[in-house]
Enzyme design. Structure first.
Site, PDB file in Angstrom:
ATOM      1  N   HIS A  97       0.547   4.664   4.185  1.00  0.00           N
ATOM      2  CA  HIS A  97      -0.100   5.332   3.059  1.00  0.00           C
ATOM      3  C   HIS A  97       0.395   6.774   2.939  1.00  0.00           C
ATOM      4  CE1 HIS A  97      -3.837   2.467   3.340  1.00  0.00           C
ATOM      5  NE2 HIS A  97      -2.711   1.832   3.084  1.00  0.00           N
TER       6      HIS A  97
ATOM      7  N   SER B  50       0.815  -1.221   0.000  1.00  0.00           N
ATOM      8  CA  SER B  50       0.000   0.000   0.000  1.00  0.00           C
ATOM      9  C   SER B  50       0.842   1.261   0.000  1.00  0.00           C
ATOM     10  CB  SER B  50      -0.942   0.002   1.199  1.00  0.00           C
ATOM     11  OG  SER B  50      -1.780  -1.123   1.187  1.00  0.00           O
TER      12      SER B  50
END
Length: 315
Positions: A254, A208
């Site tokens: 993220h 991610s």
């Protein structure tokens, strides 16, 4: 004066009277016999000087001359033009899927290569390896990440070229883990023993962070190209929300990957022109070096006992 019909010239010798021709030798290596001729210039070329060409073999001199006469085509961002197939994207997907299957078979792989802030100092390879792991308890994690990577990579890799896209992915992945460590608090041995600062002991896996780096880069590059990114904002917002709404998903990775991807894209755009194109690798190296400095500063600010925690502490 009578003639002999040859105009006064000596009679020609037959082929049987000619001395045998010597062996062909390579012009670059006269001490070596060469039995293959260059398809372009026709000269003999030894195995060391042979280069495969579209048709047959060419010598190294002809290949170099062709390269000078026909410079390599470049993308708008300075990468080598490819045939359009996103090889790096497919390779990363293949590695992630293969590693995920190995995780299902051998759970210890996750323990050995996931990123824990507590192990970042003593086992720094985890900053990279965690970006190729996924949660082995569910298929959803790897599927959603690989779909996002496929969607972004098939568009972005042909724009950047293979090497720049690979660098963007890897550096963004490292940036995601650095952010995890940076935002995991500043624990002491006492606080860890009391059950505090558990983020320092929480394992993080997944692509991610690197994928959010690709997201961030795409926003920058589309803006430079004058293309709209409005369709990406909703996708980005949904993916970002997962990090806050679902437990076990690291919003810190993220965020770090996203910011790092923007930095990488800025370097690529700034050094895209021919005169300074070679400096892009120094700029990307600078982004990576900055991440290393930030990580070092974080760990050096902690007590030595915390910094030197290793895998044996979890046995």
């Amino acid at each position: 004066m009578s003639g002999n019909g040859t105009g006064g010239q000596p009679p020609m010798k037959s082929w049987a009277d000619q001395p045998p021709a010597g062996p062909s030798v390579c012009p670059r290596h006269p001490d070596r016999e060469a039995y293959v001729k260059c398809q372009r210039c026709g000269r003999p070329t030894c195995p060391e000087c042979q280069r495969p060409a579209a048709v047959g073999i060419q010598c190294v001199d002809c290949v170099n001359e062709s390269a000078r006469a026909h410079p390599t085509a470049r993308t708008i961002f300075g990468g080598r033009v490819t045939d359009g197939r996103p090889i790096v994207t497919y390779t990363i997907i293949g590695i992630c899927v293969a590693v995920y299957l190995l995780q299902r078979v051998d759970p210890s792989i996750t323990d050995r290569f996931a990123f824990l802030p507590a192990l970042g100092w003593t086992e720094p390879w985890r900053f990279i390896t965690a970006a190729f792991l996924h949660s082995p308890s569910t298929y959803f994690h790897v599927l959603i990440n690989m779909f996002a990577l496929w969607s972004l990579g098939t568009y972005l890799e042909p724009l950047l070229g293979k090497a720049r896209f690979a660098a963007l992915y890897l550096i963004s992945g490292v940036g995601g883990q650095v952010s995890v460590a940076l935002l995991a608090g500043s624990p002491s041995i006492a606080s860890l023993n009391e059950g505090l600062d558990q983020g320092w002991l929480t394992a993080v896996v997944g692509a991610s962070g690197a994928i959010f780096g690709v997201f961030g880069a795409l926003l920058v590059l589309n803006r430079h190209l004058g293309r709209s990114s409005s369709a990406l904002y909703l996708t980005l917002a949904i993916n970002a929300a997962f990090g806050f709404l679902y437990p076990g998903i690291s919003w810190q990775a993220h965020l770090g990957g996203f910011v790092t991807g923007i930095g990488c894209a800025a370097a690529i755009v700034f050094f895209r022109r021919q005169g300074v194109r070679h400096l892009v690798w120094a700029a990307l190296g600078g982004v990576l070096a900055l991440l290393v400095v930030v990580a070092l500063a974080k760990y050096l600010s902690l007590p030595e006992a915390v910094r030197l925690i290793d895998s044996s502490s979890f046995s």
